[in-house]
Design a protein around this motif. Structure first.
Motif, PDB file in Angstrom:
ATOM      1  N   ASP A 160     117.944  35.510   4.453  1.00 24.98           N
ATOM      2  CA  ASP A 160     118.216  36.944   4.392  1.00 24.98           C
ATOM      3  C   ASP A 160     119.551  37.212   3.706  1.00 24.98           C
ATOM      4  O   ASP A 160     120.497  36.448   3.861  1.00 24.98           O
ATOM      5  CB  ASP A 160     118.249  37.544   5.798  1.00 24.98           C
TER       6      ASP A 160
ATOM      7  N   ILE B 179     122.082  40.563   1.650  1.00 24.29           N
ATOM      8  CA  ILE B 179     122.339  41.928   1.210  1.00 24.29           C
ATOM      9  C   ILE B 179     122.824  41.832  -0.229  1.00 24.29           C
ATOM     10  O   ILE B 179     123.786  41.109  -0.513  1.00 24.29           O
ATOM     11  CB  ILE B 179     123.405  42.608   2.083  1.00 24.29           C
TER      12      ILE B 179
ATOM     13  N   TYR C 262     123.032  49.247  -1.719  1.00 24.88           N
ATOM     14  CA  TYR C 262     122.679  47.864  -1.450  1.00 24.88           C
ATOM     15  C   TYR C 262     121.159  47.720  -1.415  1.00 24.88           C
ATOM     16  O   TYR C 262     120.424  48.671  -1.216  1.00 24.88           O
ATOM     17  CB  TYR C 262     123.271  47.393  -0.113  1.00 24.88           C
TER      18      TYR C 262
ATOM     19  N   VAL D 298     118.168  44.818   0.192  1.00 28.93           N
ATOM     20  CA  VAL D 298     118.044  43.797   1.221  1.00 28.93           C
ATOM     21  C   VAL D 298     116.984  42.782   0.819  1.00 28.93           C
ATOM     22  O   VAL D 298     115.938  43.136   0.280  1.00 28.93           O
ATOM     23  CB  VAL D 298     117.719  44.390   2.613  1.00 28.93           C
TER      24      VAL D 298
ATOM     25  N   LEU E  46     114.707  39.953   2.462  1.00 32.18           N
ATOM     26  CA  LEU E  46     114.238  39.512   3.765  1.00 32.18           C
ATOM     27  C   LEU E  46     112.782  39.088   3.678  1.00 32.18           C
ATOM     28  O   LEU E  46     112.123  39.287   2.658  1.00 32.18           O
ATOM     29  CB  LEU E  46     114.421  40.609   4.819  1.00 32.18           C
TER      30      LEU E  46
ATOM     31  N   LEU F  24     115.493  51.725   4.187  1.00 30.60           N
ATOM     32  CA  LEU F  24     116.488  50.684   3.896  1.00 30.60           C
ATOM     33  C   LEU F  24     117.418  50.410   5.069  1.00 30.60           C
ATOM     34  O   LEU F  24     117.765  49.263   5.338  1.00 30.60           O
ATOM     35  CB  LEU F  24     117.302  51.070   2.661  1.00 30.60           C
ATOM     36  N   LYS F  25     117.802  51.438   5.795  1.00 33.56           N
ATOM     37  CA  LYS F  25     118.709  51.244   6.924  1.00 33.56           C
ATOM     38  C   LYS F  25     118.035  50.400   8.006  1.00 33.56           C
ATOM     39  O   LYS F  25     118.638  49.480   8.552  1.00 33.56           O
ATOM     40  CB  LYS F  25     119.143  52.598   7.490  1.00 33.56           C
TER      41      LYS F  25
ATOM     42  N   ARG G  43     117.711  46.808   6.805  1.00 34.50           N
ATOM     43  CA  ARG G  43     118.984  46.088   6.932  1.00 34.50           C
ATOM     44  C   ARG G  43     119.200  45.661   8.379  1.00 34.50           C
ATOM     45  O   ARG G  43     119.715  44.580   8.640  1.00 34.50           O
ATOM     46  CB  ARG G  43     120.135  46.963   6.449  1.00 34.50           C
TER      47      ARG G  43
ATOM     48  N   LEU H 267     117.741  42.253   9.333  1.00 38.63           N
ATOM     49  CA  LEU H 267     118.339  41.016   8.831  1.00 38.63           C
ATOM     50  C   LEU H 267     118.907  40.195   9.983  1.00 38.63           C
ATOM     51  O   LEU H 267     119.483  40.734  10.921  1.00 38.63           O
ATOM     52  CB  LEU H 267     119.455  41.313   7.824  1.00 38.63           C
TER      53      LEU H 267
ATOM     54  N   ALA I 123     123.480  37.088   7.583  1.00 45.38           N
ATOM     55  CA  ALA I 123     122.894  37.358   6.270  1.00 45.38           C
ATOM     56  C   ALA I 123     123.997  37.316   5.228  1.00 45.38           C
ATOM     57  O   ALA I 123     125.088  37.841   5.417  1.00 45.38           O
ATOM     58  CB  ALA I 123     122.201  38.716   6.273  1.00 45.38           C
TER      59      ALA I 123
ATOM     60  N   ARG J  86     126.045  38.066   1.803  1.00 43.57           N
ATOM     61  CA  ARG J  86     126.286  39.197   0.898  1.00 43.57           C
ATOM     62  C   ARG J  86     126.317  38.669  -0.525  1.00 43.57           C
ATOM     63  O   ARG J  86     127.129  37.825  -0.851  1.00 43.57           O
ATOM     64  CB  ARG J  86     127.609  39.893   1.223  1.00 43.57           C
TER      65      ARG J  86
END
Length: 146
Positions: free
Chosen positions: A99, A101, A114, A116, A118, A131-132, A135, A138, A142, A144
């Motif tokens: 996972d 970002i 951003y 994601v 996953l 999206l929230k 995220r 994750l 995870a 970045r």
């Protein structure tokens, strides 16, 4: 290989530039398919489908169901990918591809966009995905990707 899902809710005008950037990821063998979720101007979408091979989905939930890959990269159309994003993504996937970002360039007033990365199963488990919430799915730790 990934399925990339681009959510067009509020930035269909940036969609052509994002799809052009994703073409290089497809050439590199990282992207299997691209799904455009949420619609946009029908004429623009018809041209983009013709030029890029992207498919359309009514919304994010439909795109998650239609995805053919076990790994998904979900991002908004308004994201501005940083230089080096493709190399960072490729390196991450070669290293196991957990996972992550994918952080875009800063937006107005310091807000960042951003995407994601996953697995399909955790994404499909959401009743009303966005999206929230993705995220939130994750796993801790995870990575970045800049």
């Amino acid at each position: 290989m990934l399925t990339v899902i681009v959510e067009t809710a509020d930035a269909g005008d940036r969609l052509p530039a994002l799809l052009a950037a994703l073409t290089s990821a497809a050439v590199e063998g990282l992207v299997r398919e691209v799904l455009i979720a949420g619609g946009g101007p029908p004429e623009l979408l018809a041209v983009l489908r013709e030029e890029t091979g992207a498919e359309l989905a009514q919304d994010l939930a439909a795109a998650l169901k239609a995805a053919r890959s076990d790994r998904l990269l979900v991002m908004p159309a308004k994201i501005r990918l940083k230089s080096g994003w493709l190399e960072a993504l490729a390196r991450h996937l070669r290293g196991g591809g957990g996972d992550a970002i994918l952080v875009g360039e800063g937006g107005f007033f310091g807000g960042q966009t951003y995407g994601v990365l996953l697995g399909r199963a955790p994404a499909a488990a959401l009743a009303h995905p966005d999206l929230k919430r993705l995220r939130g799915q994750l796993r801790r730790g995870a990575v970045r990707l800049a």
